[in-house]
Every structure is written in C-alpha cells, then in structure tokens.
Motif scaffolding. Sequence first.
Motif, short mmCIF file in Angstrom:
data_model
loop_
_atom_site.label_atom_id
_atom_site.label_comp_id
_atom_site.label_asym_id
_atom_site.label_seq_id
_atom_site.Cartn_x
_atom_site.Cartn_y
_atom_site.Cartn_z
N SER A 149 132.11 62.92 43.37
CA SER A 149 130.64 63.61 42.83
C SER A 149 130.61 63.18 41.31
O SER A 149 131.84 62.96 40.45
CB SER A 149 130.69 65.10 43.09
OG SER A 149 131.94 65.58 42.46
N ARG A 171 123.77 54.60 38.27
CA ARG A 171 122.98 53.74 39.09
C ARG A 171 123.74 52.63 39.44
O ARG A 171 123.77 52.20 40.65
CB ARG A 171 121.44 53.54 38.80
CG ARG A 171 120.78 52.79 39.88
CD ARG A 171 119.04 52.44 39.73
NE ARG A 171 118.50 51.99 40.75
CZ ARG A 171 118.19 52.52 41.69
NH1 ARG A 171 118.20 53.84 42.07
NH2 ARG A 171 117.51 51.61 42.63
N GLN A 174 126.79 53.26 41.53
CA GLN A 174 126.76 53.59 42.87
C GLN A 174 126.16 52.18 43.56
O GLN A 174 126.53 51.91 44.68
CB GLN A 174 125.50 54.52 43.00
CG GLN A 174 125.02 54.73 44.30
CD GLN A 174 126.20 55.59 45.16
OE1 GLN A 174 127.44 55.63 44.98
NE2 GLN A 174 125.68 56.42 46.28
N HIS A 178 129.10 52.47 46.09
CA HIS A 178 128.49 53.33 47.06
C HIS A 178 129.45 54.38 47.38
O HIS A 178 129.61 54.80 48.60
CB HIS A 178 128.44 52.18 48.47
CG HIS A 178 127.58 51.17 48.36
ND1 HIS A 178 126.17 51.22 48.10
CD2 HIS A 178 127.82 49.86 48.32
CE1 HIS A 178 125.82 49.86 47.92
NE2 HIS A 178 126.83 49.20 48.16
N ILE A 180 129.44 57.57 44.97
CA ILE A 180 129.04 58.83 44.88
C ILE A 180 128.23 59.64 45.56
O ILE A 180 127.05 58.82 46.29
CB ILE A 180 128.22 58.62 43.46
CG1 ILE A 180 129.09 57.86 42.41
CG2 ILE A 180 127.60 59.70 42.87
CD1 ILE A 180 128.20 57.27 41.12
N GLN A 181 128.58 60.70 46.13
CA GLN A 181 127.95 61.54 47.06
C GLN A 181 126.97 62.54 46.51
O GLN A 181 125.86 62.55 47.22
CB GLN A 181 128.88 62.20 47.86
CG GLN A 181 130.07 61.39 48.69
CD GLN A 181 129.26 60.71 49.72
OE1 GLN A 181 128.80 61.06 50.63
NE2 GLN A 181 129.57 59.18 49.71
N VAL A 183 125.32 64.11 42.49
CA VAL A 183 125.06 64.09 41.10
C VAL A 183 124.57 65.75 40.88
O VAL A 183 123.61 66.04 41.45
CB VAL A 183 124.37 63.09 40.64
CG1 VAL A 183 124.00 63.40 39.19
CG2 VAL A 183 124.82 61.47 40.85
N LEU A 217 118.07 58.13 40.52
CA LEU A 217 119.19 57.79 41.38
C LEU A 217 118.67 58.12 42.88
O LEU A 217 119.40 58.86 43.45
CB LEU A 217 120.25 58.79 41.02
CG LEU A 217 120.83 58.74 39.54
CD1 LEU A 217 121.82 59.55 39.15
CD2 LEU A 217 121.26 57.22 39.26
N ASN A 219 119.47 56.11 44.99
CA ASN A 219 120.65 55.49 45.74
C ASN A 219 121.66 56.37 45.94
O ASN A 219 122.81 56.24 46.60
CB ASN A 219 120.99 54.06 45.24
CG ASN A 219 121.61 54.17 43.91
OD1 ASN A 219 121.60 55.46 43.06
ND2 ASN A 219 122.05 53.32 43.17
N VAL A 220 121.42 57.64 45.23
CA VAL A 220 122.70 58.91 45.58
C VAL A 220 121.89 59.87 46.57
O VAL A 220 120.80 60.26 46.34
CB VAL A 220 123.02 59.41 44.30
CG1 VAL A 220 123.66 60.56 44.47
CG2 VAL A 220 123.44 58.48 43.28
N GLU A 221 122.83 60.16 47.70
CA GLU A 221 122.16 61.12 48.58
C GLU A 221 121.89 62.45 47.99
O GLU A 221 120.79 62.94 48.46
CB GLU A 221 123.18 61.20 49.83
CG GLU A 221 122.67 61.90 51.05
CD GLU A 221 123.45 61.85 52.10
OE1 GLU A 221 123.10 62.40 53.16
OE2 GLU A 221 124.74 61.18 52.14
#
Length: 276
Positions: A149, A171, A174, A178, A180-181, A183, A217, A219-221
Amino acid sequence: MNALRSGDLLELGMSANQVRHNLHPEPVVTYELCGQATSLEEATREAMLHDGNSVNLAHIRGIEHHSLDALKTLLVAQRERVSEVTFQHLPISIVEDANLPSMTEALPELQTAGLRSVRLDFDPAFTSLSHGELIPLLRAATSWGLLVSASITIGNAESPEQRIGILQTLRDLQESSHAIQVVGVRVHHAASQGARREEEATAVDYLKTLAVTRKFLDNVEHLQADRSVMGPKVLELALRFGADDAGTVPWSQSGNPEPSHHGGESELRRIIRDAG
C-alpha cells in the motif's frame, strides 16, 4: 495539473467517481477495524479478542523506535506464541535503521514471521525516493506474496507540481511492478494545535487531490480516504470523489460513537450508507 487548479469541483468529483465505478461496479465501501496498542503483544491480544488475527503494525505506538533486526525478532517471537497471527502494513519509513536495500533483503524473513503487507509513505514536500531502489523492493514484495500500500500526505507546504510528481512516481512504479494494491490520501497535521497555517490543505484541496489521484492512478485498484481528516461530511464526499475505502476505525470506538467527528463504527457505516 489543470485539474488540481480547476474551479469545477463537482465535475472533477463526478469524473473520478466514474473511474471508481469502472473499477468497482458494486456500491461497496471497505474499512478496517484496528487497535491503538502500545506494543505488539497488546495489539495481538486486542485483535484476538475481537475475533481477528491480523495486526496493523502502522497503528502500534512506538514501533518506529525498533531497528529492523529487533522488529524481525519481535514478529518471530509473537508468531511462535500465537501461530495464527499475521502482520499488516509495515511502514517502511518508520523502521529506525532500515534502508530500501536492507528491507528488500529482509522481506523473506519478515514474510516467514507473518508479515503480509508493507506500506510506502510519500510526503510530496520531502520525498526524493529513487525508482531504482523502489522497483526492486516492490517486485521482491510481490514475489514473496506480500501486498503493498502507499500513502500520500498533503498540506505540508508542497506545490501542485510536487503532488503531481508523486502521482507520476506511483503510476510508473505500478506499471513496472504491479504490486500496489491501495493508495491512501492523507493530510499533514501540524505539531502545534494553534490556528491553521495558510499552506495547510483545505477540504476543497483534499477532495481535489483525492479525485485527481483516482483519475491519475487508474492502474491501482483501490483508493483510501482518511476518515480522520475533516469530519463526516468530507468523508462522505470523498466516497463520491473516487474513494472506495474509508480507512480505519479503532476497536475501542467500534459500535460506540464518541461526541467528536471521528465517531465509531456505527457512525462510519451511516456515512457510507449516506454516500450511497
């Protein structure tokens, strides 16, 4: 950059909420119940008492005074006493003598000792972390099954350019790792309890930064709001500005709202429902 300076707060929030909806179509908000312990032993007892086995290391007061070796020893000892306990959100920046290479090397032992996630803390006004150091750390964390995180703290006299710089760093990291779950966006709290400094973040600043973070972001879930920032109304708006996680509520407040803007779990659930 223009979005941070935009005067159309509603439009910014709506576009960020659309990004959130694209990632998470279900109208669900998560949050974490955690303790306010002064030791690892106390935090573990508190978690087990509340039918949990996960300890949030970031919420143990005084843990920042431990060296990396001392921390590993503590986790191993606690794991031997309570085999089912796991440890979450180790803030890399608070470990007394840890640097990124030493932390990378220690990850296998920490994972064996029960660590399940680490946290990177970024303050745009001071951060000068190298991609060359961070990418191996994130990749190593992923290879050992650890979640990652990240936390961004605003309102410490940083410029909009510095905020965007941190978002670009995250970004890029990530895209490379790949790992970072989630932020989180937080607000700097001055040591003094006097009048608010002019450069500190306002509610509008916070909501703008949160919305821009969600859009930047994508690309962060997950995006986490800080429920302790500015009261329930701002938190409710944050959940409509792209955030899908409402942060933490202490065990001691669970189901027992206090006469303050922090409230308890029942208050937090009401805010989430009011946000839709």
